[in-house]
Structures are given as C-alpha cells and as structure tokens.
Scaffold this motif. Sequence first.
Motif, PDB file in Angstrom:
ATOM      1  N   PRO A 240      18.633 -67.418-137.494  1.00  0.00           N
ATOM      2  CA  PRO A 240      19.554 -68.559-137.560  1.00  0.00           C
ATOM      3  C   PRO A 240      19.447 -69.249-138.916  1.00  0.00           C
ATOM      4  O   PRO A 240      18.454 -69.097-139.631  1.00  0.00           O
ATOM      5  N   LYS A 241      20.457 -69.999-139.276  1.00  0.00           N
ATOM      6  CA  LYS A 241      20.452 -70.699-140.549  1.00  0.00           C
ATOM      7  C   LYS A 241      19.561 -71.933-140.464  1.00  0.00           C
ATOM      8  O   LYS A 241      19.513 -72.626-139.457  1.00  0.00           O
ATOM      9  N   GLY A 242      18.869 -72.194-141.549  1.00  0.00           N
ATOM     10  CA  GLY A 242      18.007 -73.361-141.609  1.00  0.00           C
ATOM     11  C   GLY A 242      17.259 -73.399-142.921  1.00  0.00           C
ATOM     12  O   GLY A 242      17.231 -72.419-143.671  1.00  0.00           O
ATOM     13  N   LYS A 296      16.235 -75.453-129.226  1.00  0.00           N
ATOM     14  CA  LYS A 296      17.352 -75.821-130.088  1.00  0.00           C
ATOM     15  C   LYS A 296      17.869 -74.600-130.860  1.00  0.00           C
ATOM     16  O   LYS A 296      19.082 -74.435-131.028  1.00  0.00           O
ATOM     17  N   ILE A 297      16.935 -73.766-131.310  1.00  0.00           N
ATOM     18  CA  ILE A 297      17.342 -72.547-132.025  1.00  0.00           C
ATOM     19  C   ILE A 297      18.092 -71.605-131.081  1.00  0.00           C
ATOM     20  O   ILE A 297      19.122 -71.031-131.445  1.00  0.00           O
ATOM     21  N   GLN A 300      21.573 -72.754-130.617  1.00  0.00           N
ATOM     22  CA  GLN A 300      22.405 -72.471-131.789  1.00  0.00           C
ATOM     23  C   GLN A 300      22.884 -71.031-131.773  1.00  0.00           C
ATOM     24  O   GLN A 300      23.943 -70.705-132.303  1.00  0.00           O
TER      25      GLN A 300
END
Length: 305
Positions: A240-242, A296-297, A300
């Motif tokens: 995931p983006k972060g 939360k990830i 997403q």
Amino acid sequence: MIYTVTFNPSLDYVVKVDNFAVGEINRTQVENIYPGGKGINVSLVLQNLGLQSVALGFTAGFSGAEIERLLQEAGCRCDFIQAGQGCSRINTKIISDSETALNGQGPQLSKEELQKLFTKLQGLTQDDILVLAGSIPASLPDDIYEQILELLQPACTRVVVDATGDLLLKVLKYKPFLIKPNHEELGEFFGRGPLLNEEDILAAALKLQQQGARNVLVSRGADGAVLLDENGRQHMMASPKGKLVNSVGAGDSMVAGFLAGYLKTQDYEEALRLGVAAGSASAFKDWLATSDDIDKIILQGVTNK
C-alpha cells in the motif's frame, strides 16, 4: 504454540536530534527505549495480532531484565536463559538529517547456557512453530541454526528462518516451513545484485525451494512481496502507499503477519496479504505496528499484482 528465538536481544535507545553534530554536545528532541531483536519483534507483532508466543533466547544484566520487563508489559510471554556474564546489548540509533546507529556486543554465552536452550527446544512438537530470526553473537558456533533444525527433525516442528547468507542456506536441507529473504539477500545467495523483477525473484525462489524450503517469502520493500508456496503456486502482493518512517522491524512484522494469517485461515494468499499489511504498517510508523495500524492498511486494500 509459536516460539521465537533471539540470540542477542537488545534495548534499542532511539533518539531524534536536530542537526546532529559529531564532536559536539547534542540534545534530543524525542527519545524512546524499545526491546529489540528480530525474534522479539515477531513476538510483539504476533501479540498485537492476538496470537500468543513464547520469546526464547538469552538475556543478561540490568539491560536484560529491562528487555524482559518491557516484553511482559506488552503482554508477551518470556522464557529467556540468563547469561552469567555481561549485559544484554544496548543499541543507540540517532535520527537526524541522516541516521546513525551504534550497536553493542552483548554477553558471552557458554556451552552450558547454549545447552539450556537446546533442552527447552527438545520439548517442541509437530503442533508448534519455531521462528529463528537474525544474526548470532560471535560466542556461538556458526552452524547453530543447523544444529537446532537437526535437533527438531524427529519432532517435525515447523520452523521459520529469517537470516542471511550461510545461516539460511545451510538449513534448507532440513525443509524449513518458511524462509523470508528480501530481494537483496535473494540476489546475494546467487552471486548477484538485488533482484528487482518478479521473474528473476520467482526463479531464485524456486531454486531455494528445490533445495528444501517449503515456502519462500521474498520481501521487496515498497514493491510488496512475492510468495512461492509449497503447492507450487505463485503469489504477488503490492505494498500500500505510505511514507517510509522506519524500515527496522518491517520484515519481522511481515513474518508475524504471515504466520497469523496462515494460522487463522490456512490460506497462503491471505497469509501473504496480512504479512504485507503488517510489514507496511510497521514501516509507516516509528515502531512496530499495532492491530489498529494493520487493520487500517487492510481497509485501504492490499491487492494482488
């Protein structure tokens, strides 16, 4: 039960300093003390995901006592062997315009102390999982991982190995349940640089599987992870983006997430998904991910490639 082994645990003193200057007095803006070591990280993230484990290894002195206290405070079970000499290492990490680390040595371990660990491991069964993670102190024989896997062969204990170089390559003949190199380590095994494309990664993972590893999980940082499972299936998952905050512990978190996902679902695809989510969640914060961070990830979306 899941057992983790950390041969050289640490207290990690992590500080943030504005404009760190060598040779000058520097004052910290932020400071934290964490229990450290790859096996310990796995135990902590497993605990955050609702799975109990037992942290094994060696501690010594006042710093060793603090490592155990912090782990117990986090809800982790400990069964460390107390080394008779020295203190558990204290690692200092200075975060400023760049990062600087100063790692301690840790205690000297005797043959008698090592035998105490072997005695504990002899009680493991086929229902247990053992995680061997990280480097070993100079006082231990360099074939210590091999000795442990040979010891556990009659019990058919599932073993996870997250190590570099010969520590990992020499245990493949014992058919570990899971190995987790990253893409750089995978290239080094075959005398190459980091393996960047999935075709090369899968080809190298297959070679390790042919040498005995049941499942090969390759972490790729921001590019996610690749899994070649024992059924011959290939799985690729994007990260995931972060914002990368701290890569220390991300790989250990991936191992913990993978194990938690597999034990809960018996599905390698879902194990990989939770592994990538846990690894990413830890990479996006100062320390290891909590269950809320990981949830939360997942919300997403951790997607297949």
